[in-house]
Write a protein that holds these residues in place. Structure first.
Motif, PDB file in Angstrom:
ATOM      1  N   GLY A  55       0.523  -1.399   0.013  1.00  0.00           N
ATOM      2  CA  GLY A  55       0.073   0.333  -0.189  1.00  0.00           C
ATOM      3  C   GLY A  55       0.653   1.253   0.134  1.00  0.00           C
ATOM      4  O   GLY A  55       0.191   2.487  -0.240  1.00  0.00           O
ATOM      5  N   ARG A  56       2.302   1.349   0.261  1.00  0.00           N
ATOM      6  CA  ARG A  56       3.057   2.456   0.169  1.00  0.00           C
ATOM      7  C   ARG A  56       3.251   2.497  -1.783  1.00  0.00           C
ATOM      8  O   ARG A  56       3.709   1.029  -2.572  1.00  0.00           O
ATOM      9  CB  ARG A  56       4.892   2.136   1.066  1.00  0.00           C
ATOM     10  CG  ARG A  56       3.711   1.438   2.442  1.00  0.00           C
ATOM     11  CD  ARG A  56       3.630   2.966   3.814  1.00  0.00           C
ATOM     12  NE  ARG A  56       3.016   1.513   4.773  1.00  0.00           N
ATOM     13  CZ  ARG A  56       2.631   2.964   5.686  1.00  0.00           C
ATOM     14  NH1 ARG A  56       2.864   3.935   5.363  1.00  0.00           N
ATOM     15  NH2 ARG A  56       2.624   2.530   6.606  1.00  0.00           N
ATOM     16  N   THR A  57       3.657   4.019  -1.400  1.00  0.00           N
ATOM     17  CA  THR A  57       4.099   4.542  -2.602  1.00  0.00           C
ATOM     18  C   THR A  57       5.989   5.124  -2.523  1.00  0.00           C
ATOM     19  O   THR A  57       5.380   6.345  -1.562  1.00  0.00           O
ATOM     20  CB  THR A  57       3.345   5.188  -3.534  1.00  0.00           C
ATOM     21  OG1 THR A  57       2.136   5.060  -3.534  1.00  0.00           O
ATOM     22  CG2 THR A  57       4.114   5.816  -5.146  1.00  0.00           C
ATOM     23  N   VAL A  58       6.649   4.248  -3.017  1.00  0.00           N
ATOM     24  CA  VAL A  58       8.292   5.209  -3.180  1.00  0.00           C
ATOM     25  C   VAL A  58       8.454   5.695  -4.346  1.00  0.00           C
ATOM     26  O   VAL A  58       8.803   5.292  -4.838  1.00  0.00           O
ATOM     27  CB  VAL A  58       8.929   3.940  -2.861  1.00  0.00           C
ATOM     28  CG1 VAL A  58      10.558   4.206  -2.637  1.00  0.00           C
ATOM     29  CG2 VAL A  58       9.166   3.225  -1.524  1.00  0.00           C
ATOM     30  N   LEU A  59       9.582   6.583  -4.073  1.00  0.00           N
ATOM     31  CA  LEU A  59       9.992   7.540  -5.748  1.00  0.00           C
ATOM     32  C   LEU A  59      11.434   7.536  -4.920  1.00  0.00           C
ATOM     33  O   LEU A  59      11.966   7.278  -3.943  1.00  0.00           O
ATOM     34  CB  LEU A  59       9.378   8.905  -5.100  1.00  0.00           C
ATOM     35  CG  LEU A  59      10.007   9.959  -6.235  1.00  0.00           C
ATOM     36  CD1 LEU A  59       9.536   9.542  -7.872  1.00  0.00           C
ATOM     37  CD2 LEU A  59      10.203  11.479  -5.860  1.00  0.00           C
ATOM     38  N   VAL A  60      12.653   6.323  -5.765  1.00  0.00           N
ATOM     39  CA  VAL A  60      13.408   6.435  -6.522  1.00  0.00           C
ATOM     40  C   VAL A  60      14.417   7.846  -7.538  1.00  0.00           C
ATOM     41  O   VAL A  60      14.225   7.308  -8.626  1.00  0.00           O
ATOM     42  CB  VAL A  60      13.550   5.383  -6.566  1.00  0.00           C
ATOM     43  CG1 VAL A  60      15.217   5.052  -6.700  1.00  0.00           C
ATOM     44  CG2 VAL A  60      13.479   3.935  -5.260  1.00  0.00           C
ATOM     45  N   SER A  61      14.308   8.550  -6.368  1.00  0.00           N
ATOM     46  CA  SER A  61      15.771   9.006  -7.528  1.00  0.00           C
ATOM     47  C   SER A  61      17.093   8.829  -7.858  1.00  0.00           C
ATOM     48  O   SER A  61      17.811   8.513  -7.108  1.00  0.00           O
ATOM     49  CB  SER A  61      15.615  10.374  -6.761  1.00  0.00           C
ATOM     50  OG  SER A  61      16.996  11.288  -7.241  1.00  0.00           O
ATOM     51  N   GLY A  62      16.570   8.788  -9.448  1.00  0.00           N
ATOM     52  CA  GLY A  62      18.359   7.823  -9.970  1.00  0.00           C
ATOM     53  C   GLY A  62      18.154   6.594  -9.694  1.00  0.00           C
ATOM     54  O   GLY A  62      18.729   5.702  -8.766  1.00  0.00           O
ATOM     55  N   GLY A  63      16.892   5.949 -10.553  1.00  0.00           N
ATOM     56  CA  GLY A  63      16.522   4.960 -10.435  1.00  0.00           C
ATOM     57  C   GLY A  63      17.484   3.860 -10.614  1.00  0.00           C
ATOM     58  O   GLY A  63      17.387   2.606 -10.141  1.00  0.00           O
ATOM     59  N   ALA A  64      18.623   4.491 -11.804  1.00  0.00           N
ATOM     60  CA  ALA A  64      19.806   3.447 -12.441  1.00  0.00           C
ATOM     61  C   ALA A  64      20.627   3.402 -11.849  1.00  0.00           C
ATOM     62  O   ALA A  64      21.866   2.524 -11.579  1.00  0.00           O
ATOM     63  CB  ALA A  64      19.748   3.729 -13.848  1.00  0.00           C
ATOM     64  N   GLY A  65      21.314   4.363 -10.628  1.00  0.00           N
ATOM     65  CA  GLY A  65      22.464   4.151  -9.502  1.00  0.00           C
ATOM     66  C   GLY A  65      22.730   3.061  -8.496  1.00  0.00           C
ATOM     67  O   GLY A  65      21.296   2.227  -8.881  1.00  0.00           O
ATOM     68  N   ALA A  66      23.145   2.454  -8.281  1.00  0.00           N
ATOM     69  CA  ALA A  66      23.670   1.658  -7.412  1.00  0.00           C
ATOM     70  C   ALA A  66      22.253   1.686  -6.030  1.00  0.00           C
ATOM     71  O   ALA A  66      22.227   0.803  -5.706  1.00  0.00           O
ATOM     72  CB  ALA A  66      25.437   1.505  -6.983  1.00  0.00           C
ATOM     73  N   VAL A  67      22.319   2.461  -5.494  1.00  0.00           N
ATOM     74  CA  VAL A  67      21.446   2.684  -4.470  1.00  0.00           C
ATOM     75  C   VAL A  67      20.523   2.846  -5.275  1.00  0.00           C
ATOM     76  O   VAL A  67      19.162   1.721  -3.902  1.00  0.00           O
ATOM     77  CB  VAL A  67      21.702   3.974  -3.155  1.00  0.00           C
ATOM     78  CG1 VAL A  67      20.625   4.214  -2.177  1.00  0.00           C
ATOM     79  CG2 VAL A  67      23.155   3.711  -2.366  1.00  0.00           C
ATOM     80  N   GLY A  68      19.538   3.579  -6.110  1.00  0.00           N
ATOM     81  CA  GLY A  68      18.269   3.881  -6.072  1.00  0.00           C
ATOM     82  C   GLY A  68      18.302   1.904  -6.665  1.00  0.00           C
ATOM     83  O   GLY A  68      16.898   2.091  -6.136  1.00  0.00           O
TER      84      GLY A  68
END
Length: 345
Positions: free
Chosen positions: A156-169
């Motif tokens: 039920g949560r929505t997560v925005l990942v900034s820089g989705g092609a990076g290692a942490v992303g």
């Protein structure tokens, strides 16, 4: 044994391959034969000295925090590990200047080792250490969210990942999907969009875009619960455009920024927005252990994998090429930089 060391701050050229004796483990310590070492930005930033004077002398130091290998020997009072166990390291280099993973053997406290599940390769064990632990922390700091990750924890949560092609992303996308979240990722190119989708992001948006906030709201009309943020300064305005009330920004980087984050107080105030800055070195042993346990569970479930088909191209180097590996990471190569240290068998 062969080891890569540096004795002064500087560029990759300060790294040299040398011979060092393999240390014996003391009480509570374990000696690990490193099979794969990995390079993260924290490694070349430490080598370059951050704010230190270029060329400043330092104690002989073995670089690299992340690695995976096989237990070679255990010291007195060690329980839970035995020779032959497959393990991955938790910020190994933080233990001391000679404890990094760019060497054939390293000695670490047992608390800095985690058993690799059957079926999980040394590449994953080395490649997901710092990135996955950072992502885990980012996904577990929200006021209304879980403190641990497992299947269903982020339903039920929505997560925005900034820089989705990076290692942490990438690690954040894979972990968030494993835990049940809807994931929106931002990327800067079509090639990186493909990697973010391969990692599992259901929605991918391109930047720069003056309508970026509106595009994210199209897929998350009620706002996002958590922003996993690699560019805290340049994205500060975006946060108040896309956060839901009581939403959280978990900031681990300031890419393209100035080192100063300016917040629009009014919108952030009325959102009851939470900013959590995070770095693994001071997060606390309890948080590191929780993250390591959950990341290992994700490994066991097959939810964290390397390779271009999982959104993480792999670039391999030999131990003698550690300087080239550092340069590749420092130059911003997309994907994971791994160093083959010793044979797996």
């Amino acid at each position: 044994m062969k080891a890569v060391v540096y004795r002064r701050h500087g560029g990759p050229e300060v790294l040299t391959l040398t011979e060092r004796p393999a240390a014996d483990p003391g009480p509570g310590e374990v000696r690990v034969r490193i099979v794969v070492s990995a390079v993260n930005p924290t490694d070349w930033k430490a080598r370059s000295g951050l704010r230190a004077e270029p060329g400043a002398e330092v104690p002989e130091t073995v670089p690299n925090q992340d690695g995976a290998g096989v237990v070679d020997a255990v010291g007195p009072d060690v329980t839970g590990f035995a020779p032959g166990d497959r393990v991955w390291t938790v910020i190994a280099g933080a233990y001391g200047p000679l404890s990094g993973t760019a060497q054939e053997y390293t000695v670490l406290p047992a608390a800095k080792l985690v058993r690799l599940p059957d079926g999980t390769g040394f590449d994953e064990g080395a490649g997901f250490g710092v990135p996955a632990l950072t992502a885990h922390r980012a996904l577990t700091v929200a006021e209304d969210g879980p403190s641990r990750l497992a299947p269903g924890a982020l339903d039920g949560r929505t997560v925005l990942v900034s820089g989705g092609a990076g290692a942490v992303g990438n690690a954040a996308i894979q972990l968030a999907r494993w835990a049940g979240a809807t994931v929106v990722a931002t990327v800067s190119s079509d090639e990186k969009a493909a990697l973010a989708r391969a990692a599992g992001a259901q929605h991918v948006v391109r930047y720069p875009d003056p309508e970026l906030g509106a595009r994210i709201r199209e897929v998350a009309p009620d706002g996002v619960d958590v922003v996993v943020e690699v560019a805290a300064g340049v994205n500060a305005k975006l946060h108040t455009e896309v956060l839901r009330p009581r939403g959280t920004v978990a900031a681990y980087g300031d890419d393209r920024g100035t080192g100063t984050v300016a917040l629009d107080f009014g919108p952030a105030l009325w959102l009851n927005a939470r900013y959590q800055f995070l770095v693994l070195y001071t997060v606390g042993e309890d948080k590191l252990r929780a993250g390591a346990e959950d990341v290992t569970a994700a490994f066991a479930d097959g939810a964290l994998r390397l390779g271009e088909d999982h959104g993480v191209p792999v670039h391999r180097f030999s131990l003698a090429e550690t300087a080239k590996a550092h340069a590749a990471s420092e130059e911003g190569i997309t994907g994971k930089v791994l160093i083959d240290v010793s044979p797996a068998g």
